[in-house]
Design a protein around this motif. Structure first.
Motif, PDB file in Angstrom:
ATOM      1  N   GLU A 226       7.748  -5.944  14.317  1.00 46.99           N
ATOM      2  CA  GLU A 226       7.819  -6.776  13.217  1.00 46.99           C
ATOM      3  C   GLU A 226       7.578  -5.877  12.018  1.00 46.99           C
ATOM      4  O   GLU A 226       8.070  -5.983  10.862  1.00 46.99           O
ATOM      5  N   GLU A 227       6.273  -5.185  12.201  1.00 40.74           N
ATOM      6  CA  GLU A 227       6.038  -4.352  11.028  1.00 40.74           C
ATOM      7  C   GLU A 227       6.861  -3.300  10.577  1.00 40.74           C
ATOM      8  O   GLU A 227       7.156  -3.014   9.525  1.00 40.74           O
ATOM      9  N   ALA A 228       7.808  -2.725  11.648  1.00 38.84           N
ATOM     10  CA  ALA A 228       8.472  -1.494  11.661  1.00 38.84           C
ATOM     11  C   ALA A 228       9.636  -2.110  10.880  1.00 38.84           C
ATOM     12  O   ALA A 228      10.287  -1.495   9.923  1.00 38.84           O
ATOM     13  N   GLU A 229      10.136  -3.389  11.352  1.00 40.99           N
ATOM     14  CA  GLU A 229      11.224  -3.775  10.464  1.00 40.99           C
ATOM     15  C   GLU A 229      10.982  -4.281   9.078  1.00 40.99           C
ATOM     16  O   GLU A 229      11.950  -3.796   8.511  1.00 40.99           O
ATOM     17  N   LYS A 230       9.974  -4.535   8.815  1.00 44.31           N
ATOM     18  CA  LYS A 230       9.795  -4.948   7.336  1.00 44.31           C
ATOM     19  C   LYS A 230       9.527  -3.552   6.742  1.00 44.31           C
ATOM     20  O   LYS A 230      10.116  -3.559   5.450  1.00 44.31           O
TER      21      LYS A 230
ATOM     22  N   ALA B  34      13.069  -2.307   6.246  1.00 50.42           N
ATOM     23  CA  ALA B  34      14.012  -3.086   5.222  1.00 50.42           C
ATOM     24  C   ALA B  34      13.568  -2.860   3.792  1.00 50.42           C
ATOM     25  O   ALA B  34      14.277  -3.078   2.840  1.00 50.42           O
ATOM     26  N   SER B  35      12.246  -2.553   3.537  1.00 44.66           N
ATOM     27  CA  SER B  35      11.710  -2.126   2.531  1.00 44.66           C
ATOM     28  C   SER B  35      11.811  -0.674   1.929  1.00 44.66           C
ATOM     29  O   SER B  35      11.390  -0.316   1.052  1.00 44.66           O
ATOM     30  N   GLY B  36      12.756  -0.218   2.817  1.00 47.71           N
ATOM     31  CA  GLY B  36      12.909   1.409   2.593  1.00 47.71           C
ATOM     32  C   GLY B  36      11.742   2.425   2.479  1.00 47.71           C
ATOM     33  O   GLY B  36      11.793   3.514   1.673  1.00 47.71           O
ATOM     34  N   ILE B  37      10.825   1.963   3.125  1.00 53.69           N
ATOM     35  CA  ILE B  37       9.460   2.767   3.326  1.00 53.69           C
ATOM     36  C   ILE B  37       9.633   3.494   4.822  1.00 53.69           C
ATOM     37  O   ILE B  37      10.022   3.177   5.810  1.00 53.69           O
ATOM     38  N   PRO B  38       9.688   5.005   4.478  1.00 53.49           N
ATOM     39  CA  PRO B  38       9.489   5.935   5.714  1.00 53.49           C
ATOM     40  C   PRO B  38       8.484   5.696   6.553  1.00 53.49           C
ATOM     41  O   PRO B  38       7.304   5.361   5.917  1.00 53.49           O
ATOM     42  N   PHE B  39       8.380   5.770   7.703  1.00 51.58           N
ATOM     43  CA  PHE B  39       7.305   5.544   8.772  1.00 51.58           C
ATOM     44  C   PHE B  39       7.557   6.317  10.085  1.00 51.58           C
ATOM     45  O   PHE B  39       8.744   6.629  10.453  1.00 51.58           O
ATOM     46  N   GLU B  40       6.531   6.373  10.645  1.00 52.92           N
ATOM     47  CA  GLU B  40       6.541   7.067  12.202  1.00 52.92           C
ATOM     48  C   GLU B  40       5.628   6.037  13.072  1.00 52.92           C
ATOM     49  O   GLU B  40       4.513   5.609  12.549  1.00 52.92           O
ATOM     50  N   ILE B  41       6.121   5.954  14.166  1.00 58.65           N
ATOM     51  CA  ILE B  41       5.535   5.222  15.199  1.00 58.65           C
ATOM     52  C   ILE B  41       4.839   5.966  16.136  1.00 58.65           C
ATOM     53  O   ILE B  41       5.591   6.854  16.790  1.00 58.65           O
ATOM     54  N   VAL B  42       3.287   5.819  16.356  1.00 58.67           N
ATOM     55  CA  VAL B  42       2.815   6.765  17.091  1.00 58.67           C
ATOM     56  C   VAL B  42       2.243   5.912  18.234  1.00 58.67           C
ATOM     57  O   VAL B  42       1.286   5.046  18.201  1.00 58.67           O
ATOM     58  N   PRO B  43       2.828   5.730  19.545  1.00 59.16           N
ATOM     59  CA  PRO B  43       2.399   4.974  20.540  1.00 59.16           C
ATOM     60  C   PRO B  43       1.035   5.282  21.164  1.00 59.16           C
ATOM     61  O   PRO B  43       0.571   6.366  21.171  1.00 59.16           O
ATOM     62  N   GLY B  44       0.478   4.235  21.507  1.00 59.92           N
ATOM     63  CA  GLY B  44      -0.930   4.365  21.884  1.00 59.92           C
ATOM     64  C   GLY B  44      -0.975   4.244  23.539  1.00 59.92           C
ATOM     65  O   GLY B  44      -0.066   4.625  23.928  1.00 59.92           O
TER      66      GLY B  44
ATOM     67  N   GLU C 266       0.781  -1.233   0.190  1.00 60.95           N
ATOM     68  CA  GLU C 266      -0.150   0.003   0.105  1.00 60.95           C
ATOM     69  C   GLU C 266       0.928   1.281  -0.039  1.00 60.95           C
ATOM     70  O   GLU C 266       0.619   2.032  -0.665  1.00 60.95           O
ATOM     71  N   ALA C 267       1.993   1.288   0.632  1.00 58.59           N
ATOM     72  CA  ALA C 267       2.769   2.416   0.645  1.00 58.59           C
ATOM     73  C   ALA C 267       3.528   2.595  -0.547  1.00 58.59           C
ATOM     74  O   ALA C 267       3.584   3.742  -0.987  1.00 58.59           O
ATOM     75  N   LYS C 268       4.101   1.341  -1.330  1.00 56.55           N
ATOM     76  CA  LYS C 268       4.661   1.531  -2.683  1.00 56.55           C
ATOM     77  C   LYS C 268       3.634   1.990  -3.615  1.00 56.55           C
ATOM     78  O   LYS C 268       3.983   2.838  -4.427  1.00 56.55           O
TER      79      LYS C 268
END
Length: 130
Positions: free
Chosen positions: A83-87, A90-100, A60-62
């Motif tokens: 695990e999701e962040a690692e994937k 590894a795929s070069g997708i920028p992301f942000e983690i928003v703690p709940g 979806e990101a790509k």
């Protein structure tokens, strides 16, 4: 319960991939044209495997979508956020983690019970068996 940052992420999302424990009331924060994908797991019954969820996030990101991965509580307490962040990394997708807000703190606070007090101690234990 959701943080304001979490609401901002939902408002920006093209796609929301959400779990079983997510309150459906939270989905209303996403725009009307947002696509919702249920990826819940309940009592051993999986909508999709974890590797399929990981691959879906990347796909979806790509495709150019802004993806919100909505989990119940904190994504790193009983969640597979790591695990999701690692994937994604590894795929070069920028992301942000928003703690709940984890229920271990939210529930006692909602009930008026302090997790720390000069008079009382609060003890909690997280147990998980793989």
């Amino acid at each position: 319960m959701i943080t304001l940052k979490g609401v901002d992420c939902l408002r920006a999302a093209d796609v929301v991939i959400y779990d079983y424990l997510v309150s459906k009331d939270l989905l209303k924060y996403a725009p009307g044209d947002t696509r919702f994908i249920y990826a819940g797991k309940q009592g051993g019954a999986y909508t999709m495997s974890q590797w399929q969820i990981n691959d879906l996030l990347v796909k979806e990101a790509k495709a150019g979508n802004i993806v919100a991965r909505l989990k119940g509580g904190d994504p790193f307490i009983f969640g597979r956020g790591g695990e999701e962040a690692e994937k994604l990394a590894a795929s070069g997708i920028p992301f942000e983690i928003v703690p709940g807000v984890t229920s271990a703190i939210a529930v006692p606070a909602y009930a008026g019970i302090s997790a720390h007090s000069q008079r009382f101690d609060f003890h909690g234990c997280f147990c998980h068996r793989s």
